[in-house]
Design a protein around this motif. Structure first.
Motif, PDB file in Angstrom:
ATOM      1  N   UNK A 188      -3.416  -1.674  -4.708  1.00  0.00           N
ATOM      2  CA  UNK A 188      -3.251  -0.678  -3.645  1.00  0.00           C
ATOM      3  C   UNK A 188      -1.881  -0.010  -3.692  1.00  0.00           C
ATOM      4  N   UNK A 189      -0.842  -0.758  -4.024  1.00  0.00           N
ATOM      5  CA  UNK A 189       0.513  -0.211  -4.027  1.00  0.00           C
ATOM      6  C   UNK A 189       0.934   0.302  -5.394  1.00  0.00           C
ATOM      7  N   UNK A 190       0.030   0.321  -6.361  1.00  0.00           N
ATOM      8  CA  UNK A 190       0.404   0.694  -7.726  1.00  0.00           C
ATOM      9  C   UNK A 190       0.688   2.192  -7.825  1.00  0.00           C
TER      10      UNK A 190
ATOM     11  N   UNK B 238       0.850  -1.195   0.000  1.00  0.00           N
ATOM     12  CA  UNK B 238       0.000   0.000   0.000  1.00  0.00           C
ATOM     13  C   UNK B 238       0.883   1.241   0.000  1.00  0.00           C
ATOM     14  N   UNK B 239       0.283   2.375  -0.289  1.00  0.00           N
ATOM     15  CA  UNK B 239       0.982   3.655  -0.252  1.00  0.00           C
ATOM     16  C   UNK B 239       0.141   4.633   0.554  1.00  0.00           C
ATOM     17  N   UNK B 240       0.722   5.239   1.585  1.00  0.00           N
ATOM     18  CA  UNK B 240       0.053   6.216   2.422  1.00  0.00           C
ATOM     19  C   UNK B 240       0.602   7.604   2.103  1.00  0.00           C
TER      20      UNK B 240
ATOM     21  N   UNK C 214      -7.714   3.432  -0.715  1.00  0.00           N
ATOM     22  CA  UNK C 214      -8.962   4.199  -0.720  1.00  0.00           C
ATOM     23  C   UNK C 214      -9.344   4.620  -2.136  1.00  0.00           C
ATOM     24  N   UNK C 215      -8.445   4.482  -3.094  1.00  0.00           N
ATOM     25  CA  UNK C 215      -8.664   4.987  -4.439  1.00  0.00           C
ATOM     26  C   UNK C 215      -8.939   3.908  -5.468  1.00  0.00           C
ATOM     27  N   UNK C 216      -8.592   2.655  -5.186  1.00  0.00           N
ATOM     28  CA  UNK C 216      -8.811   1.568  -6.145  1.00  0.00           C
ATOM     29  C   UNK C 216      -9.635   0.462  -5.488  1.00  0.00           C
TER      30      UNK C 216
END
Length: 140
Positions: free
Chosen positions: A68-70, A39-41, A60-62
């Motif tokens: 999630x980490x894309x 994931x990316x925060x 939260x976007x995909x």
């Protein structure tokens, strides 16, 4: 006496979010970007790091868990964060980029560079960029 004579005009007040600054000055905040391989925060705080302004993750976007980490999810999260910063009046950011670290990989995930690039392209000024990945002192 007519009904129209008794009416008064409503004056709307303009709500200014964030601190008041002089014209032309930059209001800095800190963007904490945590890019792992899951994931990316993107987390925006005030300059001291105590007050959270906005926090959005790639998840939260995909819809799909594997995305999630894309870089695309990180870019979308950064664009949302940049929009919120502009609403508050933040014009410049210091960046703290963090990878997983510890006894795992020290390299940031695939969304780290995309998140940083999206923040820069959104019109916010970039101050300092710092790598804050935790590095252990006792293991290799």
């Amino acid at each position: 006496m007519s009904k129209k004579a008794g009416k008064t005009e409503k004056v709307e007040e303009v709500v200014q979010l964030g601190p008041k600054i002089a014209e032309g000055d930059d209001l800095f905040a800190v963007a904490h970007i945590f890019a792992s391989f899951n994931d990316t925060f993107v987390h925006i705080t005030d300059i001291s790091g105590r007050e959270t302004i906005c926090r959005v993750t790639g998840g939260m976007k995909v819809r799909a868990d594997r995305d999630e980490a894309s870089p695309y999810a990180a870019m979308m999260a950064s664009q949302d964060v940049a929009e919120r910063c502009k609403q508050i009046g933040i014009t410049a950011l210091h960046i703290k980029l963090r990878g997983t670290g510890g006894n795992k990989t020290k390299a940031p995930g695939p969304g780290g560079q995309a998140a940083l690039r999206a923040l820069a392209r959104s019109g916010l000024k970039i101050g300092r960029i710092e790598d804050v990945t935790p590095i252990p002192t006792d293991s290799t």
